[in-house]
Design a protein around this motif. Structure first.
Motif, mmCIF file in Angstrom:
data_model
loop_
_atom_site.group_PDB
_atom_site.id
_atom_site.type_symbol
_atom_site.label_atom_id
_atom_site.label_comp_id
_atom_site.label_asym_id
_atom_site.label_seq_id
_atom_site.Cartn_x
_atom_site.Cartn_y
_atom_site.Cartn_z
ATOM 1 N N HIS A 88 0.836 -1.197 0.000
ATOM 2 C CA HIS A 88 0.000 0.000 0.000
ATOM 3 C C HIS A 88 0.876 1.254 0.000
ATOM 4 O O HIS A 88 2.098 1.166 -0.204
ATOM 5 C CB HIS A 88 -0.945 -0.008 1.211
ATOM 6 N N ALA A 89 0.257 2.399 0.234
ATOM 7 C CA ALA A 89 0.972 3.674 0.124
ATOM 8 C C ALA A 89 2.200 3.735 1.022
ATOM 9 O O ALA A 89 3.235 4.294 0.638
ATOM 10 C CB ALA A 89 0.021 4.830 0.465
ATOM 11 N N VAL A 90 2.126 3.139 2.199
ATOM 12 C CA VAL A 90 3.225 3.253 3.170
ATOM 13 C C VAL A 90 4.455 2.464 2.738
ATOM 14 O O VAL A 90 5.592 2.924 2.913
ATOM 15 C CB VAL A 90 2.756 2.782 4.562
ATOM 16 N N HIS A 138 -5.737 11.210 -4.810
ATOM 17 C CA HIS A 138 -4.847 12.372 -4.819
ATOM 18 C C HIS A 138 -3.568 12.152 -4.007
ATOM 19 O O HIS A 138 -3.115 13.031 -3.276
ATOM 20 C CB HIS A 138 -5.591 13.612 -4.312
ATOM 21 N N LYS A 139 -2.978 10.956 -4.165
ATOM 22 C CA LYS A 139 -1.690 10.661 -3.542
ATOM 23 C C LYS A 139 -0.625 10.547 -4.622
ATOM 24 O O LYS A 139 -0.888 10.053 -5.720
ATOM 25 C CB LYS A 139 -1.753 9.353 -2.749
ATOM 26 N N GLU A 140 0.586 11.009 -4.303
ATOM 27 C CA GLU A 140 1.710 10.897 -5.223
ATOM 28 C C GLU A 140 2.498 9.640 -4.869
ATOM 29 O O GLU A 140 3.232 9.609 -3.888
ATOM 30 C CB GLU A 140 2.603 12.135 -5.116
ATOM 31 N N LEU A 141 2.348 8.601 -5.678
ATOM 32 C CA LEU A 141 3.049 7.339 -5.456
ATOM 33 C C LEU A 141 3.760 6.927 -6.742
ATOM 34 O O LEU A 141 3.379 7.350 -7.842
ATOM 35 C CB LEU A 141 2.060 6.249 -5.039
ATOM 36 N N PRO A 142 4.806 6.099 -6.635
ATOM 37 C CA PRO A 142 5.544 5.694 -7.836
ATOM 38 C C PRO A 142 4.699 4.834 -8.762
ATOM 39 O O PRO A 142 3.858 4.050 -8.295
ATOM 40 C CB PRO A 142 6.735 4.903 -7.270
#
Length: 201
Positions: A88-90, A138-142
Motif C-alpha cells: 500500500h501507500a506506506v 490524490h496521492k503521489e506514489l511511484p
C-alpha cells in the motif's frame, strides 16, 4: 487506488476494457494478457504486484487478487501484495526497491482498484505501461508495472475515500476472482509456449 484517465471517443483504444458480466471475459483477458506478455523476454522473471489495503472495501481488490493467486502456489511468477501482507501507500516504494534489487530486469504486472464513470463500474481493464496508484485519492506514489490490470469498483470524482469505504464487497470479490484466474491462466500458457519454443530451437 488508481484513477483511470478519460480518453476522447475519437482516440483508438489503448487497453482492453470489458464488463465483468461479459460471458467471454476470461478468454478476452487471457488473450490480451498473452499479447502483452509477448513483450517479456524468455528469461525475465514475472513479478505480480497487487496494490491496496484490506482496511477499505473498495481498495481491497489488489490484496484479494494476491491472496487468490497465492493459493495456486505457482512457480511461474513472484507475488507481492496479499491480505496478510498488503502493498500500500506506506510500503510501496520499499517494495518496488526490493523487487528491482532482487530480480534482474523483471517484468512487472501491476494490479489495483480504480474509480471511474458510473457506466464503467464493474469493468476490468488490461493495459500496457504502468498504473498510477493513489491518483484516485490524490496521492503521489511511484508508477507500477510494465503492464497493469485494474478493476473499476465505484464512481470517481467526489468524496473518494467515502466512496471507497461504501463499495460493495460482492463486486470487488467478483472482480478479484476474474482477474486472479485469468492472470494465472495467461502466465501459465505463456510459460508453456516459451518453454516449447525454446525446445524447438
Amino acid at each position: 487506488m488508481t484513477q483511470w484517465p478519460k480518453t476522447s471517443p475519437k482516440q483508438e483504444p489503448t487497453c482492453l476494457k470489458i464488463p465483468h458480466t461479459d460471458p467471454e471475459i476470461h478468454s478476452a483477458i487471457i488473450h490480451r494478457l498473452l499479447f502483452h506478455l509477448s513483450q517479456a523476454g524468455e528469461n525475465q522473471q514475472v513479478i505480480v504486484v497487487c496494490i491496496g489495503t484490506d482496511r477499505s472495501t473498495g481498495d481491497c481488490l489488489g490484496p484479494l487478487v494476491g491472496t487468490a493467486l497465492a493459493r495456486y502456489k505457482s512457480p511461474w511468477f513472484h507475488l507481492f501484495g496479499t491480505l496478510d501482507e498488503p502493498v500500500h501507500a506506506v510500503n510501496l516504494q520499499e517494495t518496488l526497491s526490493s523487487i528491482y534489487s532482487l530480480y534482474d530486469n523483471p517484468f512487472v504486472i501491476g494490479i489495483d482498484a480504480c474509480l471511474g464513470q458510473s457506466s464503467s463500474v464493474g469493468c476490468i481493464q488490461v493495459a500496457n505501461g504502468p498504473l498510477k496508484p493513489g491518483a484516485g485519492v490524490h496521492k503521489e506514489l511511484p508508477p507500477v508495472g510494465d503492464i497493469h490490470l485494474t478493476g473499476i469498483v465505484n464512481v470517481g470524482g467526489f468524496m473518494e475515500y467515502f466512496v471507497l469505504q461504501n463499495t460493495r464487497l460482492s463486486l470487488v470479490m467478483r472482480l478479484s476472482e476474474i482477474i486472479a484466474s485469468s492472470l494465472h491462466s495467461a502466465i501459465k500458457e505463456w510459460k508453456a509456449r516459451t518453454t516449447l519454443f525454446a525446445r524447438l530451437e
